[in-house]
Design a protein around this motif. Structure first.
Motif, PDB file in Angstrom:
ATOM      1  N   UNK A 498       0.919  -1.146   0.020  1.00  0.00           N
ATOM      2  CA  UNK A 498       0.075   0.118   0.010  1.00  0.00           C
ATOM      3  C   UNK A 498       0.759   1.278  -0.019  1.00  0.00           C
ATOM      4  N   UNK A 499       1.926   1.101   0.813  1.00  0.00           N
ATOM      5  CA  UNK A 499       2.743   2.351   0.864  1.00  0.00           C
ATOM      6  C   UNK A 499       3.514   2.605  -0.493  1.00  0.00           C
ATOM      7  N   UNK A 500       3.742   1.413  -1.127  1.00  0.00           N
ATOM      8  CA  UNK A 500       4.449   1.492  -2.523  1.00  0.00           C
ATOM      9  C   UNK A 500       3.361   2.262  -3.693  1.00  0.00           C
ATOM     10  N   UNK A 501       2.314   1.924  -3.446  1.00  0.00           N
ATOM     11  CA  UNK A 501       1.304   2.326  -4.100  1.00  0.00           C
ATOM     12  C   UNK A 501       0.959   3.845  -3.937  1.00  0.00           C
ATOM     13  N   UNK A 502       0.815   4.127  -2.833  1.00  0.00           N
ATOM     14  CA  UNK A 502       0.891   5.721  -2.423  1.00  0.00           C
ATOM     15  C   UNK A 502       1.830   6.462  -2.880  1.00  0.00           C
ATOM     16  N   UNK A 503       3.296   5.905  -2.815  1.00  0.00           N
ATOM     17  CA  UNK A 503       4.372   6.751  -3.216  1.00  0.00           C
ATOM     18  C   UNK A 503       4.434   6.728  -4.783  1.00  0.00           C
ATOM     19  N   UNK A 504       3.724   5.686  -5.565  1.00  0.00           N
ATOM     20  CA  UNK A 504       3.608   5.398  -6.992  1.00  0.00           C
ATOM     21  C   UNK A 504       2.693   6.388  -7.832  1.00  0.00           C
ATOM     22  N   UNK A 505       2.069   6.929  -6.905  1.00  0.00           N
ATOM     23  CA  UNK A 505       0.961   7.940  -7.565  1.00  0.00           C
ATOM     24  C   UNK A 505      -0.366   7.766  -6.854  1.00  0.00           C
ATOM     25  N   UNK A 506      -0.974   6.895  -6.194  1.00  0.00           N
ATOM     26  CA  UNK A 506      -1.987   6.498  -5.636  1.00  0.00           C
ATOM     27  C   UNK A 506      -2.460   7.665  -4.609  1.00  0.00           C
ATOM     28  N   UNK A 507      -1.435   8.280  -3.860  1.00  0.00           N
ATOM     29  CA  UNK A 507      -1.850   9.506  -2.922  1.00  0.00           C
ATOM     30  C   UNK A 507      -2.668  10.599  -3.575  1.00  0.00           C
ATOM     31  N   UNK A 508      -1.625  10.940  -4.545  1.00  0.00           N
ATOM     32  CA  UNK A 508      -2.427  11.999  -5.826  1.00  0.00           C
ATOM     33  C   UNK A 508      -3.755  11.683  -6.322  1.00  0.00           C
ATOM     34  N   UNK A 509      -3.890  10.456  -6.876  1.00  0.00           N
ATOM     35  CA  UNK A 509      -5.045  10.074  -7.488  1.00  0.00           C
ATOM     36  C   UNK A 509      -6.001   9.920  -6.315  1.00  0.00           C
ATOM     37  N   UNK A 510      -5.797   9.692  -5.094  1.00  0.00           N
ATOM     38  CA  UNK A 510      -6.860   9.900  -4.023  1.00  0.00           C
ATOM     39  C   UNK A 510      -7.372  11.425  -4.074  1.00  0.00           C
TER      40      UNK A 510
END
Length: 578
Positions: A498-510
């Motif tokens: 989940x952390x890898x996904x957040x740093x890979x763009x998920x945080x901004x997508x959210x």
């Protein structure tokens, strides 16, 4: 060497490894030898002085180590004479210091320290009389640096009460002596050296903490004159000691702040002096002190630290830093402000100190400071504690500043140090925070931005959504293809992914999808435009719903439990209406 030469003596720094061949070290050694040669014909007088010093030590300093306390009572008379001969001749045999050598060296150090104290008391107004003892004391401090090459000897240094004797010289009337002690401490606390002996490191650091080393360093910092190069180096090395100690023991971050370092750093930053390396180092140490410790953030606020940071940053409103070092200094100040704003109380101080107005002006000026000001706004306006700042930002016409940055990401160049992804992350976070926190007239003004100019901002929203969705899908494929680590359990693996996904763009997508849900719920025309673009691009509303359900299920601890539950229910209701 005559009296004039002694008075003009300026001890030079020695290298980190005293046994290495180095001109500076040899120069110091030659000064010491010269001062002994001039007394060669008065050897009998010198012997009497040493005997008097021993008697005085026994009378005035009962806890001063004796030969018996260092080596035990079983010494033969010949061994005693050899040691006394060593003390008299002051020659260190061999390059590498061992336990016996350290004990001898500490005995020499104690004797010279005592001799210097006696001469200063006896001739307080006549430097010519005590200067020779000062030169001798400085020389033995340089020799003590040899212990930094053998960290396994640190327990011996502590056991023989060397630390209190060394630290008391930080208050020596001659700042050359105090600076020499700072140099010594900087070398023995070097992180690489401490890493060679965990036991030695633990024992040394505990002894330094027991003596409140940070408080003593701050007292010395207060009197150093940075216009003198040696004393400016002393300031730099004092900060290096703190950095070394805090890297080894994180609890020292709080102790250093409580013992006056935080206040001294702010005072140093406020000085109206040209930018210099010490100012840069102060900003780095300040960042270390408040990065992870909330008590220190609160202390910073109570001693007007928010105002100090804003005043120092205001310089860069219309002027770029003149060097890469000064640019680093400016970035450190922005990072300090971001850390400080993690405490609710400091957000109120930031608001009252007109921090929003300054950040807004920096965004408009298009200087290097624009990058940092965007990050600060993100921190000031996020979460439930950012409500007042969000409403105020709309009041000061911040929407006119933030939406042009939303519509067009500046190209990365010398002045725009943030990458496109970082820039878009911060801009989208600021807008999402305003949609979450603004009420009444401010919220209406914000929402109207998405319907003006034929919904151009909705088009941009969907463009960003598709960009970051693709990034996240790429990361998801990488995660699916990676081999499972048998040493990691499923929960830990899920968290890492989940952390890898957040740093890979998920945080901004959210953040982007949150904005889409908020604005779609308030205007039918916006929702129609969203559906239209998604259909044209072969995308799905279901994807946005899934992203936001995952977001609601992983809300962090920005606020209290009530806020978290309230936010989750709000997001779920937005999903249902979408």
């Amino acid at each position: 060497m005559d009296v004039g030469e002694l008075l003009s003596f300026k001890p030079e720094q020695t290298p980190k490894r005293p046994h290495e061949d180095d001109d500076d070290y040899l120069a110091n050694a030659s000064v010491d030898r010269s001062s002994r040669d001039i007394k060669k014909d008065e050897k009998s007088k010198r012997m009497r002085r040493i005997e008097q010093a021993k008697e005085s030590a026994d009378l005035n300093k009962p806890d001063l180590p004796t030969l018996d306390s260092f080596f035990g009572p079983e010494l033969t008379e010949e061994e005693r004479l050899n040691i006394l001969n060593y003390v008299e001749n002051e020659d260190v045999e061999g390059d590498v210091l061992d336990e016996v050598g350290l004990k001898k060296l500490l005995l020499v150090f104690e004797k010279r320290n005592l001799k210097n104290q006696e001469m200063r008391i006896k001739y307080p107004d006549n430097p010519e009389k005590f200067m020779e003892s000062e030169v001798d004391l400085h020389a033995v401090i340089q020799e003590l640096k040899g212990v930094a090459t053998v960290p396994d000897l640190y327990p011996v240094l502590v056991e023989l009460h060397g630390i209190p004797s060394i630290l008391e010289l930080l208050a020596h009337p001659n700042t050359d002596i105090a600076v020499a002690i700072v140099d010594l401490l900087q070398e023995v606390t070097d992180v690489d050296i401490l890493g060679e002996s965990s036991e030695g490191a633990e024992i040394l650091i505990e002894a330094l903490r027991k003596q409140q080393v940070c408080a003593l360093l701050v007292q010395n910092l207060e009197r150093l004159n940075e216009e003198v190069k040696e004393e400016a180096d002393g300031v730099h090395n004092s900060l290096a000691i703190v950095e070394n100690l805090t890297e080894m023991h994180s609890e020292l971050v709080r102790e250093a702040a409580e013992q006056g370092l935080l206040a001294w750093l702010l005072k140093r930053l406020k000085q109206k002096s040209p930018f210099d390396p010490n100012k840069l180092y102060c900003s780095e140490i300040l960042s270390i002190l408040i990065q992870t410790n909330n008590d220190n953030r609160l202390m910073l606020g109570t001693i007007d630290g928010i105002d100090v940071l804003l005043q120092q940053l205001a310089i860069y409103k219309r002027h770029d830093p003149s060097s890469t070092e000064e640019q680093e200094y400016m970035e450190n100040l922005f990072n300090c402000l971001c850390s400080a704003l993690m405490a609710k109380e400091n957000r109120d101080r930031f608001l009252k100190g007109e921090g929003l107005q300054l950040m807004n002006l920096m965004l408009r000026e298009k200087k290097m400071s624009r990058n940092g000001s965007l990050k600060v706004l993100d921190h000031a306006m996020s979460g439930p504690d950012g409500r007042e700042n969000c409403n105020k930002f709309v009041d000061i016409l911040g929407l006119r500043t933030i939406f042009p940055l939303f519509m067009k990401t500046p190209k990365r160049n010398k002045k725009h140090l943030l990458s496109a992804d970082e820039h878009e992350e911060h801009v989208c976070s600021v807008i999402a925070s305003m949609l979450r926190n603004c009420r009444g007239a401010q919220r209406q003004r914000l929402l109207s931005k998405f319907t003006e100019n034929d919904h151009e901002k909705v088009d941009r929203l969907l463009e960003l959504h598709l960009k970051y969705l693709e990034k996240v899908e790429t990361v998801d494929r990488e995660i699916d293809q990676q081999e499972k680590n048998p040493e990691i359990d499923e929960d830990e693996e899920a968290e890492n992914n989940y952390i890898k996904r957040l740093t890979g763009g998920l945080f901004t997508l959210q953040r982007i999808d949150y904005i889409i849900l908020e604005v779609s719920a308030t205007a039918d025309t916006v929702k129609q435009r969203v559906v239209q673009i998604l259909n044209l691009r072969g995308a799905s509303m279901k994807t946005i719903r899934n992203v936001m359900r995952e977001y609601a299920g992983n809300l962090g601890d920005d606020g209290d439990v009530d806020w978290k539950e309230q936010e989750q229910s709000h997001i779920v209701s937005l999903i249902d209406r979408f």
